[in-house]
Every structure is written in C-alpha cells, then in structure tokens.
Design a protein around this motif. Structure first.
Motif, PDB file in Angstrom:
ATOM      1  N   ILE A   1       0.840  -1.208   0.000  1.00  0.00           N
ATOM      2  CA  ILE A   1       0.000   0.000   0.000  1.00  0.00           C
ATOM      3  C   ILE A   1       0.868   1.248   0.000  1.00  0.00           C
ATOM      4  O   ILE A   1       0.643   2.186  -0.765  1.00  0.00           O
ATOM      5  CB  ILE A   1      -0.971  -0.019   1.201  1.00  0.00           C
ATOM      6  CG1 ILE A   1      -2.017  -1.114   1.005  1.00  0.00           C
ATOM      7  CG2 ILE A   1      -1.643   1.344   1.373  1.00  0.00           C
ATOM      8  CD1 ILE A   1      -2.837  -1.426   2.241  1.00  0.00           C
TER       9      ILE A   1
ATOM     10  N   THR B   1       2.808   1.571  -3.434  1.00  0.00           N
ATOM     11  CA  THR B   1       1.883   1.916  -4.511  1.00  0.00           C
ATOM     12  C   THR B   1       1.393   3.351  -4.370  1.00  0.00           C
ATOM     13  O   THR B   1       1.322   4.096  -5.348  1.00  0.00           O
ATOM     14  CB  THR B   1       0.687   0.940  -4.526  1.00  0.00           C
ATOM     15  OG1 THR B   1       1.183  -0.393  -4.646  1.00  0.00           O
ATOM     16  CG2 THR B   1      -0.250   1.239  -5.671  1.00  0.00           C
TER      17      THR B   1
ATOM     18  N   THR C   1      -8.234   5.051  -5.905  1.00  0.00           N
ATOM     19  CA  THR C   1      -7.380   3.896  -6.198  1.00  0.00           C
ATOM     20  C   THR C   1      -6.772   3.319  -4.929  1.00  0.00           C
ATOM     21  O   THR C   1      -6.787   2.100  -4.716  1.00  0.00           O
ATOM     22  CB  THR C   1      -6.257   4.297  -7.182  1.00  0.00           C
ATOM     23  OG1 THR C   1      -6.859   4.780  -8.379  1.00  0.00           O
ATOM     24  CG2 THR C   1      -5.346   3.133  -7.492  1.00  0.00           C
TER      25      THR C   1
ATOM     26  N   LEU D   1      -7.424  -0.340  -3.251  1.00  0.00           N
ATOM     27  CA  LEU D   1      -6.313  -1.244  -2.967  1.00  0.00           C
ATOM     28  C   LEU D   1      -6.346  -1.695  -1.507  1.00  0.00           C
ATOM     29  O   LEU D   1      -6.163  -2.883  -1.213  1.00  0.00           O
ATOM     30  CB  LEU D   1      -4.984  -0.550  -3.281  1.00  0.00           C
ATOM     31  CG  LEU D   1      -3.714  -1.321  -2.939  1.00  0.00           C
ATOM     32  CD1 LEU D   1      -3.608  -2.584  -3.785  1.00  0.00           C
ATOM     33  CD2 LEU D   1      -2.490  -0.443  -3.148  1.00  0.00           C
TER      34      LEU D   1
END
Length: 166
Positions: free
Chosen positions: A28, A31, A142, A146
């Motif tokens: 996490i 990203t 996003t 996730l």
C-alpha cells in the motif's frame, strides 16, 4: 525444550500472518508513493513558466487547474478544473504554502468540500507564481480500493490459516 507440534504450527501460522500484514502495508505504501509520484511528474510536465504578458496565451489543459498567484498574493484562475462536466472548487493556494514547499509538489485542500489538490508552483520571474494542480480524487479512490482488496485478501488468508490450525 520440546515444543509440541501444535505449538510449532501455531507459531508458524502467527509468523505467516505477521509477514502478510507487513507485506500488505508495504504494498500500500509503495503503490501510494508511486501513484503520487506519477501525479507529480504529470503536473511538473504541465507547469510552464510564463511571464505576466503571456498569462492569457498559455495552453489550456482540461484536466488540471491552472492559475497565477500574483506578487500581491491574489489568486487568478486561468483554467479551472472540470469534474464531471462542471467546474470543481479551486485549490486553496497561498504564497506561504509555496514558500514552505520550496519547489516540491505539495497538497492543499479545495475551497469547499473535502477534496484535495496536488500542486506544482513555478516562479514566473516577476514576483508571481504559475501553478498547476490536479484533484486527488482518482488517487484516493485507487488507494482506498487497494486497501479494501488487500484487507479482504488478508482476512481470507487469515481465516484459511485459522481453519488449518484448528
């Protein structure tokens, strides 16, 4: 010291669970940083230095906010950000925020609502700053998606491990 097979299995399962949580947090974080870096790169590429005479001749980019903060601190919107066909609230950008950022992209709130913008400011050379900004809605959507997916996967894996050790 002799440990029972059950103790060894439970210890192994606990270690697997801890490693999975650490890996999920790392995915996490990595990203999130990568996507924010991509937003920053796109904004930096869109930021062109213009002087006072050229402010009306800049190329309009429909998916970013473009504005100028004058030497007096006034914010002049050159191109508002459009979201779903309507003008989105403008970012709250001050000369103080630009000074604190010191040339690095930064995040500010919108004039109203709970939205946030990522901002790049470029010194226009005449005491004013040219700014480009992008709403972070897509980024936040996003990352939240996730987090949900990883949370579900971690929970399912945890349940499977619990079932195996039962």
């Amino acid at each position: 010291m002799n440990l029972s097979l059950r103790t060894l299995v439970l210890t192994g399962v606990a270690i697997i669970g801890i490693v999975q949580v650490i890996a999920a947090a790392a995915v996490i974080s990595i990203t999130s940083d990568q996507i924010l870096d991509q937003v920053d790169d796109r904004l930096t590429a869109a930021a062109v230095v213009v002087d006072g005479a050229d402010q009306q001749r800049i190329d309009r980019i429909s998916d970013v906010y473009q504005g100028v903060i004058t030497a007096d601190g006034d914010v002049v919107t050159l191109n508002p950000f459009f979201e779903r066909g309507s003008v989105a609230p403008s970012p709250v950008i001050t000369r103080e925020a630009i000074a604190i950022a010191d040339g690095v992209p930064f995040t500010v709130e919108a004039e109203r609502g709970q939205e946030e913008y990522r901002v790049v400011a470029v010194d226009a050379g005449d005491g004013s700053w040219f700014v480009v900004a992008s709403l972070l809605d897509g980024y936040e959507w996003t990352i939240n998606r996730l987090i949900r997916a990883i949370t579900i996967a971690t929970a399912v894996t945890g349940l499977a491990l619990a079932a195996v050790t039962w």
